[in-house]
Design a protein around this motif. Sequence first.
Motif, PDB file in Angstrom:
ATOM      1  N   ASP A  45      48.064  16.403  42.788  1.00  0.00           N
ATOM      2  CA  ASP A  45      47.616  16.763  44.135  1.00  0.00           C
ATOM      3  C   ASP A  45      47.097  15.496  44.805  1.00  0.00           C
ATOM      4  OD1 ASP A  45      46.576  17.738  46.460  1.00  0.00           O
ATOM      5  OD2 ASP A  45      45.066  19.017  45.522  1.00  0.00           O
ATOM      6  N   LEU A  46      47.861  14.971  45.773  1.00  0.00           N
ATOM      7  CA  LEU A  46      47.453  13.753  46.476  1.00  0.00           C
ATOM      8  C   LEU A  46      47.024  14.055  47.912  1.00  0.00           C
ATOM      9  CD1 LEU A  46      50.146  11.146  45.308  1.00  0.00           C
ATOM     10  CD2 LEU A  46      47.932  11.708  44.285  1.00  0.00           C
ATOM     11  N   SER A  47      46.609  15.289  48.162  1.00  0.00           N
ATOM     12  CA  SER A  47      46.241  15.680  49.526  1.00  0.00           C
ATOM     13  C   SER A  47      45.061  14.876  50.056  1.00  0.00           C
ATOM     14  CB  SER A  47      45.917  17.178  49.584  1.00  0.00           C
ATOM     15  OG  SER A  47      44.870  17.500  48.669  1.00  0.00           O
ATOM     16  N   ALA A  48      44.213  14.393  49.160  1.00  0.00           N
ATOM     17  CA  ALA A  48      43.047  13.616  49.598  1.00  0.00           C
ATOM     18  C   ALA A  48      43.362  12.137  49.784  1.00  0.00           C
ATOM     19  CB  ALA A  48      41.900  13.779  48.596  1.00  0.00           C
ATOM     20  N   LEU A  49      44.565  11.725  49.422  1.00  0.00           N
ATOM     21  CA  LEU A  49      44.933  10.314  49.547  1.00  0.00           C
ATOM     22  C   LEU A  49      45.171   9.982  51.020  1.00  0.00           C
ATOM     23  CD1 LEU A  49      45.694   7.823  47.693  1.00  0.00           C
ATOM     24  CD2 LEU A  49      48.071   8.502  48.062  1.00  0.00           C
ATOM     25  N   PRO A  50      44.421   9.052  51.593  1.00  0.00           N
ATOM     26  CA  PRO A  50      44.574   8.776  53.026  1.00  0.00           C
ATOM     27  C   PRO A  50      45.876   8.050  53.373  1.00  0.00           C
ATOM     28  CG  PRO A  50      42.978   7.271  52.056  1.00  0.00           C
ATOM     29  CD  PRO A  50      43.313   8.270  50.994  1.00  0.00           C
ATOM     30  N   ARG A  51      46.431   7.305  52.419  1.00  0.00           N
ATOM     31  CA  ARG A  51      47.629   6.503  52.695  1.00  0.00           C
ATOM     32  C   ARG A  51      48.285   6.130  51.375  1.00  0.00           C
ATOM     33  NH1 ARG A  51      46.404   0.515  54.457  1.00  0.00           N
ATOM     34  NH2 ARG A  51      46.018   0.449  52.199  1.00  0.00           N
ATOM     35  N   LEU A  52      49.615   6.017  51.404  1.00  0.00           N
ATOM     36  CA  LEU A  52      50.341   5.479  50.253  1.00  0.00           C
ATOM     37  C   LEU A  52      51.257   4.379  50.773  1.00  0.00           C
ATOM     38  CD1 LEU A  52      51.122   5.298  47.352  1.00  0.00           C
ATOM     39  CD2 LEU A  52      52.628   7.281  47.632  1.00  0.00           C
ATOM     40  N   ARG A  53      50.783   3.147  50.651  1.00  0.00           N
ATOM     41  CA  ARG A  53      51.553   1.997  51.114  1.00  0.00           C
ATOM     42  C   ARG A  53      52.108   1.235  49.919  1.00  0.00           C
ATOM     43  NH1 ARG A  53      48.609  -2.047  55.058  1.00  0.00           N
ATOM     44  NH2 ARG A  53      49.131  -0.394  56.546  1.00  0.00           N
ATOM     45  N   PHE A  54      53.425   1.129  49.892  1.00  0.00           N
ATOM     46  CA  PHE A  54      54.096   0.330  48.878  1.00  0.00           C
ATOM     47  C   PHE A  54      54.266  -1.091  49.405  1.00  0.00           C
ATOM     48  CE2 PHE A  54      55.493   4.599  47.734  1.00  0.00           C
ATOM     49  CZ  PHE A  54      55.429   4.575  46.349  1.00  0.00           C
ATOM     50  N   LEU A  87      56.048  13.619  46.263  1.00  0.00           N
ATOM     51  CA  LEU A  87      54.591  13.769  46.196  1.00  0.00           C
ATOM     52  C   LEU A  87      54.013  14.429  47.450  1.00  0.00           C
ATOM     53  CD1 LEU A  87      53.653  10.317  44.602  1.00  0.00           C
ATOM     54  CD2 LEU A  87      53.836  12.546  43.467  1.00  0.00           C
ATOM     55  N   ASP A  88      54.896  14.833  48.372  1.00  0.00           N
ATOM     56  CA  ASP A  88      54.477  15.514  49.618  1.00  0.00           C
ATOM     57  C   ASP A  88      53.517  14.666  50.442  1.00  0.00           C
ATOM     58  OD1 ASP A  88      55.984  17.809  48.958  1.00  0.00           O
ATOM     59  OD2 ASP A  88      54.334  18.586  47.726  1.00  0.00           O
ATOM     60  N   VAL A  89      53.815  13.366  50.536  1.00  0.00           N
ATOM     61  CA  VAL A  89      52.957  12.475  51.325  1.00  0.00           C
ATOM     62  C   VAL A  89      53.797  11.646  52.293  1.00  0.00           C
ATOM     63  CG1 VAL A  89      51.067  12.362  49.626  1.00  0.00           C
ATOM     64  CG2 VAL A  89      52.987  10.744  49.468  1.00  0.00           C
ATOM     65  N   VAL A  90      54.891  12.220  52.769  1.00  0.00           N
ATOM     66  CA  VAL A  90      55.795  11.468  53.643  1.00  0.00           C
ATOM     67  C   VAL A  90      55.066  10.949  54.870  1.00  0.00           C
ATOM     68  CG1 VAL A  90      57.836  11.652  55.108  1.00  0.00           C
ATOM     69  CG2 VAL A  90      57.848  12.679  52.824  1.00  0.00           C
ATOM     70  N   GLU A  91      54.192  11.758  55.448  1.00  0.00           N
ATOM     71  CA  GLU A  91      53.477  11.350  56.664  1.00  0.00           C
ATOM     72  C   GLU A  91      52.518  10.199  56.404  1.00  0.00           C
ATOM     73  OE1 GLU A  91      53.497  14.322  55.355  1.00  0.00           O
ATOM     74  OE2 GLU A  91      54.731  15.534  56.706  1.00  0.00           O
ATOM     75  N   LYS A  92      52.107  10.032  55.159  1.00  0.00           N
ATOM     76  CA  LYS A  92      51.159   8.974  54.802  1.00  0.00           C
ATOM     77  C   LYS A  92      51.855   7.770  54.168  1.00  0.00           C
ATOM     78  CE  LYS A  92      47.782  12.566  53.579  1.00  0.00           C
ATOM     79  NZ  LYS A  92      46.935  13.094  52.474  1.00  0.00           N
ATOM     80  N   CYS A  93      53.166   7.821  54.088  1.00  0.00           N
ATOM     81  CA  CYS A  93      53.927   6.839  53.323  1.00  0.00           C
ATOM     82  C   CYS A  93      54.293   5.628  54.171  1.00  0.00           C
ATOM     83  CB  CYS A  93      55.188   7.498  52.778  1.00  0.00           C
ATOM     84  SG  CYS A  93      56.134   6.461  51.649  1.00  0.00           S
TER      85      CYS A  93
END
Length: 283
Positions: A45-54, A87-93
Amino acid sequence: MILRWIFLALMSLVGGALPLADATQAAEPQVPVLWDAKERLPKPDLSALPRLRFLTTTDFPPFNFLDGAGRLSGFHIDLARAICAELDVVEKCQVQALPWNELEGALQKGEGEAIIAGIAATPESREKYAFSRSYMQFPARFIMPKAKAFAEPILDKLRSKRVGVVAGSAHEKMLRDYFNTVQVVTFDTPEDLYTDLKAGKIDAAFGDGMRFAFWLGGSDAAGCCRFAGGPYLAPEYLGSGMAIATRKSDTALAAAFDYALQEISIKGSFAEFYLRYFPVSFF
Protein backbone atom coordinates in the motif's frame (compact mmCIF):
# COMPACT_ATOMS: atom_id res chain seq x y z
CA MET A 1 34.36 -29.82 -13.82
CA ILE A 2 31.45 -31.69 -15.43
CA LEU A 3 29.24 -31.05 -12.38
CA ARG A 4 30.05 -27.36 -12.44
CA TRP A 5 29.17 -27.18 -16.15
CA ILE A 6 25.87 -28.97 -15.50
CA PHE A 7 25.11 -26.37 -12.85
CA LEU A 8 25.55 -23.62 -15.45
CA ALA A 9 23.25 -25.41 -17.86
CA LEU A 10 20.61 -25.78 -15.15
CA MET A 11 20.94 -22.11 -14.28
CA SER A 12 20.25 -21.25 -17.89
CA LEU A 13 17.01 -23.18 -17.73
CA VAL A 14 16.00 -21.41 -14.53
CA GLY A 15 16.44 -18.18 -16.47
CA GLY A 16 13.77 -19.32 -18.89
CA ALA A 17 16.11 -20.23 -21.71
CA LEU A 18 15.94 -23.35 -23.82
CA PRO A 19 18.79 -25.11 -25.63
CA LEU A 20 18.90 -24.52 -29.35
CA ALA A 21 16.74 -27.05 -31.15
CA ASP A 22 18.94 -27.45 -34.20
CA ALA A 23 22.39 -26.31 -35.25
CA THR A 24 21.14 -24.81 -38.49
CA GLN A 25 17.65 -23.64 -37.55
CA ALA A 26 17.17 -20.46 -35.54
CA ALA A 27 15.18 -20.87 -32.32
CA GLU A 28 12.28 -18.65 -31.37
CA PRO A 29 13.37 -15.67 -29.26
CA GLN A 30 13.61 -16.63 -25.61
CA VAL A 31 12.64 -14.21 -22.85
CA PRO A 32 14.38 -14.41 -19.45
CA VAL A 33 12.07 -15.50 -16.65
CA LEU A 34 13.62 -14.56 -13.31
CA TRP A 35 10.53 -14.95 -11.15
CA ASP A 36 8.90 -18.02 -9.64
CA ALA A 37 5.23 -17.81 -10.61
CA LYS A 38 4.35 -19.96 -7.58
CA GLU A 39 5.71 -17.30 -5.22
CA ARG A 40 3.12 -14.56 -4.84
CA LEU A 41 4.36 -11.42 -3.15
CA PRO A 42 1.95 -9.23 -1.17
CA LYS A 43 0.78 -6.04 -2.86
CA PRO A 44 2.08 -3.02 -0.94
CA ASP A 45 0.00 0.00 0.00
CA LEU A 46 1.80 3.13 -1.25
CA SER A 47 -1.16 5.48 -0.86
CA ALA A 48 0.78 7.57 1.65
CA LEU A 49 3.76 7.97 -0.67
CA PRO A 50 3.76 11.60 -1.87
CA ARG A 51 5.88 10.92 -4.98
CA LEU A 52 7.73 8.15 -6.79
CA ARG A 53 10.52 9.65 -8.85
CA PHE A 54 12.88 7.35 -10.70
CA LEU A 55 16.34 8.72 -11.48
CA THR A 56 18.12 7.53 -14.59
CA THR A 57 20.49 8.70 -17.33
CA THR A 58 20.23 9.44 -21.06
CA ASP A 59 23.37 7.71 -22.31
CA PHE A 60 22.80 3.98 -21.88
CA PRO A 61 20.85 2.75 -24.92
CA PRO A 62 18.69 0.75 -25.24
CA PHE A 63 18.01 1.07 -21.52
CA ASN A 64 17.81 4.88 -21.35
CA PHE A 65 18.28 7.36 -24.19
CA LEU A 66 16.77 10.37 -25.92
CA ASP A 67 14.76 9.46 -29.01
CA GLY A 68 14.67 11.46 -32.25
CA ALA A 69 12.21 13.90 -30.73
CA GLY A 70 14.35 14.43 -27.63
CA ARG A 71 12.05 12.38 -25.40
CA LEU A 72 13.43 10.16 -22.66
CA SER A 73 12.95 6.59 -23.86
CA GLY A 74 14.19 3.06 -23.41
CA PHE A 75 13.70 -0.22 -21.60
CA HIS A 76 14.14 1.35 -18.18
CA ILE A 77 11.66 4.10 -18.91
CA ASP A 78 8.94 1.69 -20.00
CA LEU A 79 9.73 -0.54 -17.03
CA ALA A 80 9.50 2.36 -14.55
CA ARG A 81 6.11 3.41 -15.88
CA ALA A 82 4.83 -0.15 -15.75
CA ILE A 83 6.01 -0.39 -12.13
CA CYS A 84 4.07 2.75 -11.27
CA ALA A 85 0.95 1.30 -12.90
CA GLU A 86 1.25 -1.94 -10.91
CA LEU A 87 1.69 0.03 -7.68
CA ASP A 88 -1.29 2.32 -8.46
CA VAL A 89 0.83 5.47 -8.25
CA VAL A 90 0.72 6.65 -11.86
CA GLU A 91 -0.33 10.16 -10.83
CA LYS A 92 2.67 10.38 -8.49
CA CYS A 93 5.14 8.80 -10.90
CA GLN A 94 8.04 10.75 -12.40
CA VAL A 95 11.22 9.88 -14.29
CA GLN A 96 14.17 12.28 -14.26
CA ALA A 97 17.43 11.95 -16.18
CA LEU A 98 20.72 13.11 -14.67
CA PRO A 99 24.40 12.54 -15.41
CA TRP A 100 25.57 9.21 -14.03
CA ASN A 101 27.86 10.77 -11.43
CA GLU A 102 24.97 12.79 -9.96
CA LEU A 103 22.57 9.91 -9.38
CA GLU A 104 23.81 8.83 -5.95
CA GLY A 105 23.89 12.36 -4.54
CA ALA A 106 20.41 13.15 -5.88
CA LEU A 107 18.98 10.02 -4.28
CA GLN A 108 20.60 10.71 -0.92
CA LYS A 109 19.36 14.33 -0.96
CA GLY A 110 15.80 13.16 -1.53
CA GLU A 111 15.57 14.42 -5.10
CA GLY A 112 14.33 10.99 -6.14
CA GLU A 113 13.11 7.79 -4.55
CA ALA A 114 14.88 5.22 -6.72
CA ILE A 115 17.62 4.79 -9.32
CA ILE A 116 16.84 2.70 -12.38
CA ALA A 117 20.02 2.99 -14.41
CA GLY A 118 21.83 -0.33 -14.37
CA ILE A 119 23.41 -0.25 -10.92
CA ALA A 120 24.62 -3.73 -10.04
CA ALA A 121 23.84 -5.13 -6.59
CA THR A 122 27.29 -5.95 -5.23
CA PRO A 123 28.57 -6.22 -1.64
CA GLU A 124 30.04 -2.73 -2.07
CA SER A 125 26.89 -1.13 -3.51
CA ARG A 126 24.73 -2.75 -0.83
CA GLU A 127 26.59 -0.60 1.69
CA LYS A 128 24.94 2.43 0.03
CA TYR A 129 21.59 1.18 -1.26
CA ALA A 130 18.69 -1.17 -0.70
CA PHE A 131 17.91 -3.12 -3.86
CA SER A 132 15.00 -4.81 -5.51
CA ARG A 133 15.55 -8.29 -6.80
CA SER A 134 17.30 -8.51 -10.14
CA TYR A 135 15.14 -7.73 -13.16
CA MET A 136 17.79 -8.38 -15.81
CA GLN A 137 20.76 -10.71 -15.96
CA PHE A 138 23.42 -11.03 -18.61
CA PRO A 139 24.39 -14.56 -19.58
CA ALA A 140 27.61 -15.63 -21.21
CA ARG A 141 27.16 -17.04 -24.71
CA PHE A 142 29.10 -18.70 -27.49
CA ILE A 143 28.69 -17.46 -31.05
CA MET A 144 29.79 -19.46 -34.09
CA PRO A 145 29.45 -19.33 -37.87
CA LYS A 146 25.88 -20.33 -38.74
CA ALA A 147 26.81 -23.44 -40.72
CA LYS A 148 28.92 -24.80 -37.87
CA ALA A 149 26.98 -23.71 -34.77
CA PHE A 150 26.54 -26.41 -32.12
CA ALA A 151 23.47 -27.25 -30.08
CA GLU A 152 23.60 -28.43 -26.46
CA PRO A 153 25.22 -30.49 -25.07
CA ILE A 154 28.16 -28.44 -26.27
CA LEU A 155 31.05 -29.32 -23.93
CA ASP A 156 32.47 -32.32 -25.81
CA LYS A 157 31.81 -30.71 -29.21
CA LEU A 158 34.05 -27.78 -28.27
CA ARG A 159 37.00 -29.97 -27.30
CA SER A 160 40.21 -28.60 -28.88
CA LYS A 161 38.27 -25.87 -30.73
CA ARG A 162 39.83 -22.40 -30.93
CA VAL A 163 37.58 -20.09 -28.91
CA GLY A 164 38.16 -16.35 -28.80
CA VAL A 165 37.52 -14.19 -25.76
CA VAL A 166 38.48 -10.68 -24.66
CA ALA A 167 41.69 -10.82 -22.62
CA GLY A 168 41.45 -10.14 -18.91
CA SER A 169 37.65 -10.27 -18.85
CA ALA A 170 35.44 -12.21 -16.46
CA HIS A 171 34.42 -14.21 -19.51
CA GLU A 172 38.01 -15.31 -20.08
CA LYS A 173 38.23 -16.64 -16.53
CA MET A 174 34.85 -18.33 -16.86
CA LEU A 175 35.85 -19.92 -20.18
CA ARG A 176 39.09 -21.29 -18.75
CA ASP A 177 37.36 -22.63 -15.62
CA TYR A 178 34.24 -24.16 -17.14
CA PHE A 179 35.35 -25.09 -20.67
CA ASN A 180 38.97 -26.03 -20.07
CA THR A 181 39.18 -28.42 -23.03
CA VAL A 182 39.08 -25.60 -25.60
CA GLN A 183 42.03 -23.69 -27.02
CA VAL A 184 41.62 -20.20 -25.59
CA VAL A 185 42.57 -17.38 -27.96
CA THR A 186 42.60 -13.95 -26.34
CA PHE A 187 41.93 -10.60 -28.03
CA ASP A 188 42.55 -7.05 -26.92
CA THR A 189 39.22 -5.75 -28.25
CA PRO A 190 35.82 -7.19 -29.22
CA GLU A 191 36.33 -5.79 -32.72
CA ASP A 192 39.45 -7.90 -33.23
CA LEU A 193 37.59 -10.95 -31.94
CA TYR A 194 34.71 -10.40 -34.37
CA THR A 195 37.09 -9.92 -37.29
CA ASP A 196 38.83 -13.25 -36.68
CA LEU A 197 35.53 -15.06 -36.14
CA LYS A 198 34.22 -13.84 -39.48
CA ALA A 199 37.51 -14.76 -41.16
CA GLY A 200 37.38 -18.31 -39.80
CA LYS A 201 40.57 -17.91 -37.77
CA ILE A 202 38.75 -19.07 -34.64
CA ASP A 203 35.91 -21.59 -34.31
CA ALA A 204 33.82 -19.67 -31.79
CA ALA A 205 33.74 -16.60 -29.58
CA PHE A 206 32.72 -16.46 -25.91
CA GLY A 207 31.52 -13.37 -24.12
CA ASP A 208 28.62 -11.20 -23.00
CA GLY A 209 25.38 -12.35 -24.58
CA MET A 210 23.85 -8.89 -24.82
CA ARG A 211 26.85 -7.40 -26.62
CA PHE A 212 26.95 -10.40 -28.93
CA ALA A 213 23.24 -9.98 -29.67
CA PHE A 214 23.69 -6.41 -30.85
CA TRP A 215 26.65 -7.41 -33.01
CA LEU A 216 24.74 -10.32 -34.53
CA GLY A 217 21.85 -8.03 -35.38
CA GLY A 218 24.07 -5.33 -36.89
CA SER A 219 25.48 -4.80 -40.32
CA ASP A 220 29.06 -5.64 -39.33
CA ALA A 221 28.20 -9.27 -38.65
CA ALA A 222 26.61 -9.50 -42.13
CA GLY A 223 24.55 -12.48 -41.03
CA CYS A 224 27.65 -14.62 -40.57
CA CYS A 225 27.03 -16.08 -37.16
CA ARG A 226 24.58 -17.13 -34.48
CA PHE A 227 24.41 -18.19 -30.85
CA ALA A 228 25.53 -21.72 -30.04
CA GLY A 229 24.64 -23.49 -26.81
CA GLY A 230 23.80 -21.79 -23.57
CA PRO A 231 22.90 -19.33 -22.22
CA TYR A 232 25.03 -19.56 -19.07
CA LEU A 233 24.27 -17.64 -15.90
CA ALA A 234 27.16 -17.60 -13.44
CA PRO A 235 26.78 -14.89 -10.75
CA GLU A 236 30.18 -15.69 -9.25
CA TYR A 237 31.77 -14.52 -12.52
CA LEU A 238 29.22 -12.18 -14.08
CA GLY A 239 27.40 -10.68 -11.10
CA SER A 240 23.71 -10.81 -10.20
CA GLY A 241 22.49 -8.42 -12.90
CA MET A 242 20.52 -5.18 -12.73
CA ALA A 243 18.31 -4.10 -9.84
CA ILE A 244 16.49 -0.94 -8.77
CA ALA A 245 18.30 0.98 -6.04
CA THR A 246 16.67 2.93 -3.22
CA ARG A 247 18.09 4.61 -0.15
CA LYS A 248 19.39 1.97 2.24
CA SER A 249 16.61 2.80 4.70
CA ASP A 250 13.85 2.37 2.07
CA THR A 251 13.68 -1.41 2.21
CA ALA A 252 9.87 -1.33 2.04
CA LEU A 253 10.01 0.52 -1.27
CA ALA A 254 12.53 -1.97 -2.63
CA ALA A 255 10.13 -4.76 -1.61
CA ALA A 256 7.28 -2.92 -3.37
CA PHE A 257 9.35 -2.95 -6.56
CA ASP A 258 9.72 -6.72 -6.17
CA TYR A 259 5.94 -7.09 -6.19
CA ALA A 260 5.57 -4.86 -9.25
CA LEU A 261 8.39 -6.56 -11.16
CA GLN A 262 6.91 -9.98 -10.52
CA GLU A 263 3.46 -8.86 -11.72
CA ILE A 264 4.98 -7.31 -14.83
CA SER A 265 6.72 -10.60 -15.58
CA ILE A 266 3.65 -12.77 -14.97
CA LYS A 267 1.40 -10.56 -17.10
CA GLY A 268 3.80 -10.59 -20.04
CA SER A 269 4.70 -6.91 -20.04
CA PHE A 270 8.34 -7.62 -19.29
CA ALA A 271 8.53 -9.94 -22.30
CA GLU A 272 7.02 -7.19 -24.47
CA PHE A 273 9.62 -4.66 -23.32
CA TYR A 274 12.47 -7.16 -23.69
CA LEU A 275 11.59 -8.08 -27.27
CA ARG A 276 11.00 -4.43 -28.17
CA TYR A 277 14.48 -3.32 -27.14
CA PHE A 278 16.42 -6.56 -27.70
CA PRO A 279 15.15 -7.91 -31.03
CA VAL A 280 17.97 -10.46 -31.06
CA SER A 281 17.42 -12.22 -27.76
CA PHE A 282 20.55 -12.97 -25.77
CA PHE A 283 18.78 -15.76 -23.87
